[in-house]
Design an enzyme around this catalytic site. Structure first.
Site, PDB file in Angstrom:
ATOM      1  N   LYS A 205       3.201  11.001  87.044  1.00 30.02           N
ATOM      2  CA  LYS A 205       3.700  12.164  87.774  1.00 30.02           C
ATOM      3  C   LYS A 205       3.106  13.438  87.186  1.00 30.02           C
ATOM      4  CE  LYS A 205       7.038  15.050  87.695  1.00 30.02           C
ATOM      5  NZ  LYS A 205       6.293  16.209  88.240  1.00 30.02           N
ATOM      6  N   GLY A 258       5.390  17.728  77.475  1.00 29.45           N
ATOM      7  CA  GLY A 258       5.955  18.923  78.097  1.00 29.45           C
ATOM      8  C   GLY A 258       6.819  19.668  77.109  1.00 29.45           C
ATOM      9  N   SER A 259       7.763  20.408  77.640  1.00 26.49           N
ATOM     10  CA  SER A 259       8.578  21.265  76.777  1.00 26.49           C
ATOM     11  C   SER A 259       9.579  20.434  75.966  1.00 26.49           C
ATOM     12  CB  SER A 259       9.321  22.285  77.634  1.00 26.49           C
ATOM     13  OG  SER A 259      10.157  21.617  78.546  1.00 26.49           O
ATOM     14  N   THR A 260       9.993  20.978  74.841  1.00 23.89           N
ATOM     15  CA  THR A 260      10.966  20.277  73.998  1.00 23.89           C
ATOM     16  C   THR A 260      12.300  20.138  74.727  1.00 23.89           C
ATOM     17  OG1 THR A 260       9.896  20.839  71.924  1.00 23.89           O
ATOM     18  CG2 THR A 260      12.254  20.455  71.810  1.00 23.89           C
ATOM     19  N   VAL A 262      12.910  19.740  77.973  1.00 27.80           N
ATOM     20  CA  VAL A 262      12.846  18.621  78.925  1.00 27.80           C
ATOM     21  C   VAL A 262      12.687  17.302  78.160  1.00 27.80           C
ATOM     22  CG1 VAL A 262      11.542  17.596  80.819  1.00 27.80           C
ATOM     23  CG2 VAL A 262      12.027  20.038  80.841  1.00 27.80           C
ATOM     24  N   GLY A 263      11.945  17.316  77.071  1.00 34.21           N
ATOM     25  CA  GLY A 263      11.786  16.111  76.262  1.00 34.21           C
ATOM     26  C   GLY A 263      13.127  15.582  75.775  1.00 34.21           C
ATOM     27  N   GLU A 280       5.505  14.092  73.545  1.00 32.32           N
ATOM     28  CA  GLU A 280       4.627  15.080  72.901  1.00 32.32           C
ATOM     29  C   GLU A 280       5.107  16.434  73.398  1.00 32.32           C
ATOM     30  OE1 GLU A 280       2.375  17.748  72.245  1.00 32.32           O
ATOM     31  OE2 GLU A 280       0.845  16.874  73.556  1.00 32.32           O
ATOM     32  N   CYS A 314      -0.114  23.288  73.442  1.00 32.19           N
ATOM     33  CA  CYS A 314       1.061  23.005  72.600  1.00 32.19           C
ATOM     34  C   CYS A 314       0.773  23.238  71.127  1.00 32.19           C
ATOM     35  CB  CYS A 314       1.602  21.611  72.875  1.00 32.19           C
ATOM     36  SG  CYS A 314       0.326  20.390  72.926  1.00 32.19           S
ATOM     37  N   GLU A 411       8.601  28.981  71.167  1.00 36.65           N
ATOM     38  CA  GLU A 411       7.287  28.727  71.764  1.00 36.65           C
ATOM     39  C   GLU A 411       7.144  29.602  73.007  1.00 36.65           C
ATOM     40  OE1 GLU A 411       6.524  24.886  73.693  1.00 36.65           O
ATOM     41  OE2 GLU A 411       4.548  24.916  72.741  1.00 36.65           O
TER      42      GLU A 411
HETATM   43  P1  ADP Z   1       7.245  23.654  81.620  1.00 36.50           P
HETATM   44  O1  ADP Z   1       8.659  24.074  81.285  1.00 36.50           O
HETATM   45  O2  ADP Z   1       6.256  24.213  80.703  1.00 36.50           O
HETATM   46  O3  ADP Z   1       6.888  23.764  83.071  1.00 36.50           O
HETATM   47  P2  ADP Z   1       8.144  21.010  81.640  1.00 36.50           P
HETATM   48  O4  ADP Z   1       8.479  20.331  80.384  1.00 36.50           O
HETATM   49  O5  ADP Z   1       9.255  21.535  82.499  1.00 36.50           O
HETATM   50  O6  ADP Z   1       7.152  22.138  81.285  1.00 36.50           O
HETATM   51  O7  ADP Z   1       7.256  20.090  82.566  1.00 36.50           O
HETATM   52  C1  ADP Z   1       6.417  19.063  82.146  1.00 36.50           C
HETATM   53  C2  ADP Z   1       6.522  17.917  83.120  1.00 36.50           C
HETATM   54  O8  ADP Z   1       7.870  17.446  83.106  1.00 36.50           O
HETATM   55  C3  ADP Z   1       6.242  18.255  84.578  1.00 36.50           C
HETATM   56  O9  ADP Z   1       5.552  17.158  85.183  1.00 36.50           O
HETATM   57  C4  ADP Z   1       7.617  18.415  85.179  1.00 36.50           C
HETATM   58  O10 ADP Z   1       7.646  18.145  86.559  1.00 36.50           O
HETATM   59  C5  ADP Z   1       8.391  17.357  84.422  1.00 36.50           C
HETATM   60  N1  ADP Z   1       9.841  17.565  84.354  1.00 36.50           N
HETATM   61  C6  ADP Z   1      10.519  18.730  84.332  1.00 36.50           C
HETATM   62  N2  ADP Z   1      11.854  18.519  84.268  1.00 36.50           N
HETATM   63  C7  ADP Z   1      12.031  17.178  84.238  1.00 36.50           C
HETATM   64  C8  ADP Z   1      13.171  16.311  84.158  1.00 36.50           C
HETATM   65  N3  ADP Z   1      14.395  16.796  84.093  1.00 36.50           N
HETATM   66  N4  ADP Z   1      12.956  14.977  84.139  1.00 36.50           N
HETATM   67  C9  ADP Z   1      11.718  14.462  84.182  1.00 36.50           C
HETATM   68  N5  ADP Z   1      10.603  15.216  84.261  1.00 36.50           N
HETATM   69  C10 ADP Z   1      10.743  16.560  84.285  1.00 36.50           C
END
Ligand code: ADP
Length: 507
Positions: A205, A258-260, A262-263, A280, A314, A411
């Protein structure tokens, strides 16, 4: 204020895309499921914008629950039945190698797509992102034939019997791979490469901001001859399609960059079904400059470390700690370098730095700069956005900061450097490690002993010396602390896509 194109308001227009890329953007929104291009069941789509202009240039399908389910079932079927399930490692190697060759064949198109989608310059995409992706697949192709188990002696005993024990590595299974928007194609390669080498099946995705190169990759995955269902590509929103993938019981592992924040959500959600997880995440990487170095050389290096990819990296070197004896000269050099960077649209040849990826990011970065100012930071370069459409932010250097400010702690993921001076090595080590993150760090010195004494004291997954942001497919990449779980690249990345099976045979 900057004296270059970035603040003059005379930024050149974004050139029109080539005919082949325009044709690709005009394709009907589609998802890649079970080797076929299909529409989202709901028929819903999402707009895609050129960050250099703020104009929509395309639309992609918005995958819903049903689409996620279809993709997971296709990946499961491909894992357990059909040609992929019986393919030899050499067969997987050949497919990965072929995919790399196809990316190289279409490199110019990929660079253009990446530039229009993300905002980075076509030039950078053509020397970093695209060859980075094809070389990554080539590197991982080699691992397909080198996955090994072990045999071991045991102390098991039974009358009249002997034991043969060994450990085998098996593909972990169906993998959901969620990637960000800063290096869309390269991040897709970092995820798909080791998973496919290990024999897994994947649902990729891409980020909603930058979905185009993943879709183009889908065309090549089909052309390379990967069996149906081995790679599925779903465009859609993180909170819906991404979250549905993470929660789906048919997924065995989630790999996320992606972001911490969301991680952490992903890690929690994945634990319900005990999925394997590799993450990561964010960083706030320090650069420590010792007194022995040439200030001009370091200023150039530090500028590259923070302003590469408009700071949307990152491991961006976002905290600069310079020894007091050379602080003023390094600051002067880095501020001059920031002011000289030529902002513009990515397809324009003279552009050195493109816009940020989205309006949201632009506003977020400007908010950080404002908060720093309000808390007493001074602006040594940039500090604002050029008065031009598009999501640009001028390369910014902040000084007079203190360790409690959000610009120092959080960050920013944009072209914003905070510069601080130090006198005492112990104090700077403490400051460098005073962060929840631990992804990267760099030390700038020609003093071999000083470097080697410092390296073990820095809590970061990668420590560079006299360079920053350099990655190699063979060099493990990932973070300490809240910067993630696991490592990408090298043998360890492939092993993270395997389960370990112990076998004990009474003979
Ligand atoms: P940013 O905040 O820098 O946009 P994110 O961590 O939100 O970075 O996004 C990185 C990836 O994670 C993207 O593909 C985004 O669609 C996906 N994403 C964002 N929120 C969720 C979530 N709750 N569950 C799964 N994937 C997510």
């Amino acid at each position: 204020m900057n004296a270059s194109l970035n603040s003059s308001g005379s930024m050149p227009a974004q050139p029109a895309p080539s005919a082949s890329v325009a044709k690709f953007f005009a394709l009907k929104p589609r998802l890649f499921i079970n080797g076929e291009w299909v529409e989202a069941r709901s028929g819903k789509t999402l707009p895609v914008y050129d960050p250099a202009t703020g104009q929509q240039f395309g639309a992609v399908a918005d995958a819903g629950l049903e689409d996620v389910d279809r993709a997971v079932h296709a990946a499961r079927a491909a894992l357990e039945t059909g040609p992929w399930s019986t393919m030899t490692p050499a067969g997987r190697e050949a497919l990965l190698w072929r995919l790399a060759e196809l990316i190289d064949r279409d490199a110019a198109e990929f660079a253009e797509i990446e530039s229009l989608d993300n905002g980075k310059t076509r030039f950078m995409a053509s020397i970093i992102d695209v060859p980075g992706a094809s070389n990554y697949f080539r590197y991982m192709a080699g691992w397909a034939t080198k996955i090994t188990g072990t045999t071991m002696e045991t102390s098991l005993q039974a009358p009249g019997a002997k034991f043969h024990t060994y450990v085998a590595r098996e593909p972990v299974g169906v993998v959901a791979q969620i990637v960000p928007w800063n290096f869309p194609l390269a991040m897709a390669a970092w995820k798909l490469g080791p998973a496919l080498a290990a024999g897994c099946t994947c649902i990729l995705k891409p980020a909603e901001q930058t979905p185009m190169s993943a879709l183009r990759l889908g065309d090549l995955i089909r052309e390379a001859g990967f069996p149906a269902g081995v790679v599925n590509i779903l465009t859609g929103l993180g909170e819906s399609s991404g979250a549905a993938l993470v929660a789906h019981p048919g997924v065995d592992k989630v790999a996320f960059t992606g972001s911490t924040d969301v991680g952490k959500l992903i890690n929690k959600s994945a634990s319900d079904t005990m999925k394997r997880v590799s993450l990561e995440l964010g960083g706030k990487s320090p650069m420590i400059v010792l007194p022995d170095v040439d200030p001009q050389t370091v200023a150039g290096g530090a500028s590259g470390a923070i302003f590469f990819n408009a700071g949307q990296v990152c491991t961006a070197g976002s905290r600069l700690y310079v020894h007091s004896s050379i602080f003023d000269r390094v600051l002067e050099g880095v501020s001059a370098a920031a002011a000289a960077i030529r902002l513009g649209p990515g397809l324009e040849q003279a552009t050195e730095m493109g816009p940020l990826v989205s309006k949201e990011q632009q506003e977020r970065v400007l908010r950080y700069i404002e908060s720093g100012r309000k808390q007493g930071a001074s602006v040594a370069a940039g500090g604002d956005a050029p008065s031009h459409p598009g999501y640009f932010v001028n390369p910014t250097v902040l000084v007079d900061v203190n360790p409690d400010m959000s610009v120092v702690r959080e960050e920013i993921f944009g072209p914003v450097l905070v510069a601080q001076r130090f006198d005492d090595l112990d104090a700077v080590v403490k400051a460098a490690n005073d962060t929840p993150y631990g992804l990267g760090a760099s030390i700038w010195t020609n003093n071999l002993s000083a470097a080697h004494r410092l390296i073990p004291r820095i809590k970061a997954g990668t420590v560079w010396v006299n360079c920053h942001n350099l990655v190699d497919p063979n060099m493990p990449f990932g973070g300490y602390k809240q910067s993630g779980i696991g490592r990408e690249h090298g043998r360890v990345a492939v092993e993270m896509y395997t389960e370990t099976k112990s076998v004990c045979i009474m003979i």
